[in-house]
Write a protein that holds these residues in place. Structure first.
Motif, PDB file in Angstrom:
ATOM      1  N   THR A 107       0.852  -1.193   0.000  1.00 18.75           N
ATOM      2  CA  THR A 107       0.000   0.000   0.000  1.00 18.75           C
ATOM      3  C   THR A 107       0.883   1.235   0.000  1.00 18.75           C
ATOM      4  N   ASP A 108       0.421   2.298  -0.675  1.00 20.90           N
ATOM      5  CA  ASP A 108       1.164   3.554  -0.745  1.00 20.90           C
ATOM      6  C   ASP A 108       0.341   4.680  -0.126  1.00 20.90           C
ATOM      7  N   GLY A 120       8.306   0.255   6.303  1.00 22.09           N
ATOM      8  CA  GLY A 120       7.965   1.099   5.175  1.00 22.09           C
ATOM      9  C   GLY A 120       9.182   1.878   4.712  1.00 22.09           C
ATOM     10  N   TYR A 158       8.190   8.688  -7.908  1.00 21.32           N
ATOM     11  CA  TYR A 158       6.935   7.941  -7.893  1.00 21.32           C
ATOM     12  C   TYR A 158       6.084   8.289  -9.116  1.00 21.32           C
ATOM     13  N   VAL A 185       5.957   9.650  -1.086  1.00 24.12           N
ATOM     14  CA  VAL A 185       5.074   8.510  -0.840  1.00 24.12           C
ATOM     15  C   VAL A 185       5.705   7.619   0.225  1.00 24.12           C
ATOM     16  N   HIS A 188       5.725   3.874   1.226  1.00 24.48           N
ATOM     17  CA  HIS A 188       5.354   2.569   0.665  1.00 24.48           C
ATOM     18  C   HIS A 188       5.528   1.492   1.720  1.00 24.48           C
ATOM     19  N   PRO A 214       5.431  -2.451   1.826  1.00 20.24           N
ATOM     20  CA  PRO A 214       5.351  -3.657   0.991  1.00 20.24           C
ATOM     21  C   PRO A 214       4.644  -4.824   1.647  1.00 20.24           C
ATOM     22  N   ARG A 245      -0.947   0.267  -7.289  1.00 23.03           N
ATOM     23  CA  ARG A 245      -1.196  -0.362  -5.990  1.00 23.03           C
ATOM     24  C   ARG A 245      -2.322   0.391  -5.286  1.00 23.03           C
ATOM     25  N   VAL A 261      -3.847   2.888  -2.796  1.00 20.32           N
ATOM     26  CA  VAL A 261      -3.240   4.111  -2.288  1.00 20.32           C
ATOM     27  C   VAL A 261      -4.180   4.800  -1.314  1.00 20.32           C
TER      28      VAL A 261
END
Length: 416
Positions: A140-141, A167, A175, A189, A191, A193, A289, A291
């Motif tokens: 998720t971002d 993160g 990005y 951003v 991120h 994972p 992804r 967001v």
């Protein structure tokens, strides 16, 4: 009166279904009762993100100040509708007392326990029980257009890392090169994972099919009105008759407090927090992804089967209004970030009541003063994310199995 079974689970959302499945897998006979239809509450239209990265509790330093400022802004991300409601104001006072650094850290640790356990078991869980739920582990971002807001949020990365949630920061220009769905002007951003996502309505239907296949019984349109307990078990009374069982689990989300009061039980401190979403056919250009667009607090999730904008928190009781201003705020917020913020065909506008506990920590365990009555509620925006761990924890407590997670942090006894 029907033949007695082991456990009645009241509530057909993700928490109730996961609990029922975990109990059946532990060898218990289960009957699930749902007042309306399966997944018709907040399990249906949420964004389906599975986010250990979202372990931060809503009860945080500064939250009350923002909420008071936003009371005059009906489309604000967190909105408390002004009204005379003694239970709401009692809840808000308790919530405000927990908006401090110590309680924030305690709540974050408790939430992370359920989130981390769930994310570890999700791949196997959905493979066995909901293979058609479009589960994906892409991360998720959290996307920022305000550099100051990004700087503040990045300070929390070490807190999450201590809890096993890792993160990294991605430069905004980099990005934008990676994901052409975004308009220029991003500052950065965050991120994560380890996050994942699925389509929640398909998650619900898959688990329902799995529960029936394993011998569980599901009754929809079964409104529970009272629960009696004696030395031999419980008797659940409702709109379609009476059921006797050894144990009963109340997993009715934001309706838990109302049900517990009507059933003569001591209610837990939960308020409904209204969330909204809009579901579309997929636009041609979508984020790679899931967001969270930080400043407008809009979540964007993409599946093969659709595209959804969601989020916001509205404390308006059990209001059934589908507020157009809040729906417009979702589209407007997405439009600040995305070249194609909406899909070509709008399929559904939705709202659902999230169960917000007074400390933003789930309430899982035996109801105080009862031996055979259990409750699972208070998951806020994290019900789907925490569902497998919650179901397994309750099954462990009911069957006397040593749980993977220490249940103390979630016990209803903490409010006595």
């Amino acid at each position: 009166m029907d033949e007695r079974i082991d456990v009645v689970v009241v509530g057909g959302g993700v928490i109730g279904l996961c609990t029922a499945l975990s109990l059946v897998e532990a060898g218990r006979s289960v009957r699930l009762l749902e007042a309306r239809t399966l997944g018709s509450g907040s399990s249906h239209g949420n964004c389906g993100t599975l986010t250990p990265s979202h372990a931060f509790p809503l009860a945080a330093p500064g939250t009350i100040g923002r909420a008071l400022r936003w009371m005059l802004t009906p489309d604000a991300p967190f909105y408390v509708a002004p009204r005379l409601d003694p239970r709401l104001w009692q809840w808000l006072l308790g919530f405000a007392s927990r908006c401090n650094a110590r309680d924030w850290q305690t709540a974050m640790t408790a939430k992370a326990g359920l989130l981390n356990d769930s994310i570890q078991v999700f791949p196997d869980w959905v493979a066995r029980h909901a293979p058609g739920s479009e589960f994906s582990q892409e991360g998720t971002d959290y996307v920022f257009r305000d550099g100051r807001e990004l700087e503040i949020a990045a300070r929390d990365l070490p807190h999450l890392a201590e809890l096993g949630v890792h993160g990294r920061l991605i430069d905004g220009a980099e990005y934008e090169r990676q994901d052409p769905a975004f308009k220029p002007g991003l500052k950065g951003v965050l991120h994560f994972p380890g996050d994942a996502h699925l389509r929640p309505d398909r998650y619900v239907s898959g688990m329902a099919d799995a529960l029936r296949a394993l011998g569980g019984v599901i009754d929809e349109g079964w409104d529970v009105t009272a629960i009696d307990e004696d030395a031999d078990g419980v008797v659940v009374h409702g709109s379609r008759g009476t059921v006797r069982a050894r144990e009963v689990v109340l997993a009715t989300g934001a309706w838990s407090t109302t049900l517990m009061r009507s059933a003569g039980l001591r209610a837990v401190p939960v308020q409904p927090g209204k969330g909204y979403s809009i579901t579309y056919d997929r636009p041609a250009l979508v984020p790679k992804r899931p967001v969270i667009l930080h400043e407008p607090s809009v979540c964007v999730t993409v599946w093969d089967s659709g595209y959804r904008l969601g989020s916001t928190m509205e404390m308006s009781g059990y209001s059934t209004d589908l507020n157009p201003r809040r729906l417009q705020a979702l589209e407007r917020g997405a439009g600040e970030f995305l070249h194609e913020p909406v899909g070509p065909v709008k399929r559904e506008e939705w709202y659902g009541w999230r169960p917000l506990s007074v400390d933003d920590v789930p309430i899982i365990g035996r109801v105080p003063g009862r031996r055979r009555t259990w409750v699972a509620t208070g998951h806020g925006m994290m019900g789907v994310s925490m569902s497998p761990a919650t179901g397994q924890l309750l099954a462990d407590l009911i069957t006397g199995t040593a749980p993977r997670i220490d249940p103390a942090a979630y016990s209803p006894e903490r409010f006595r």
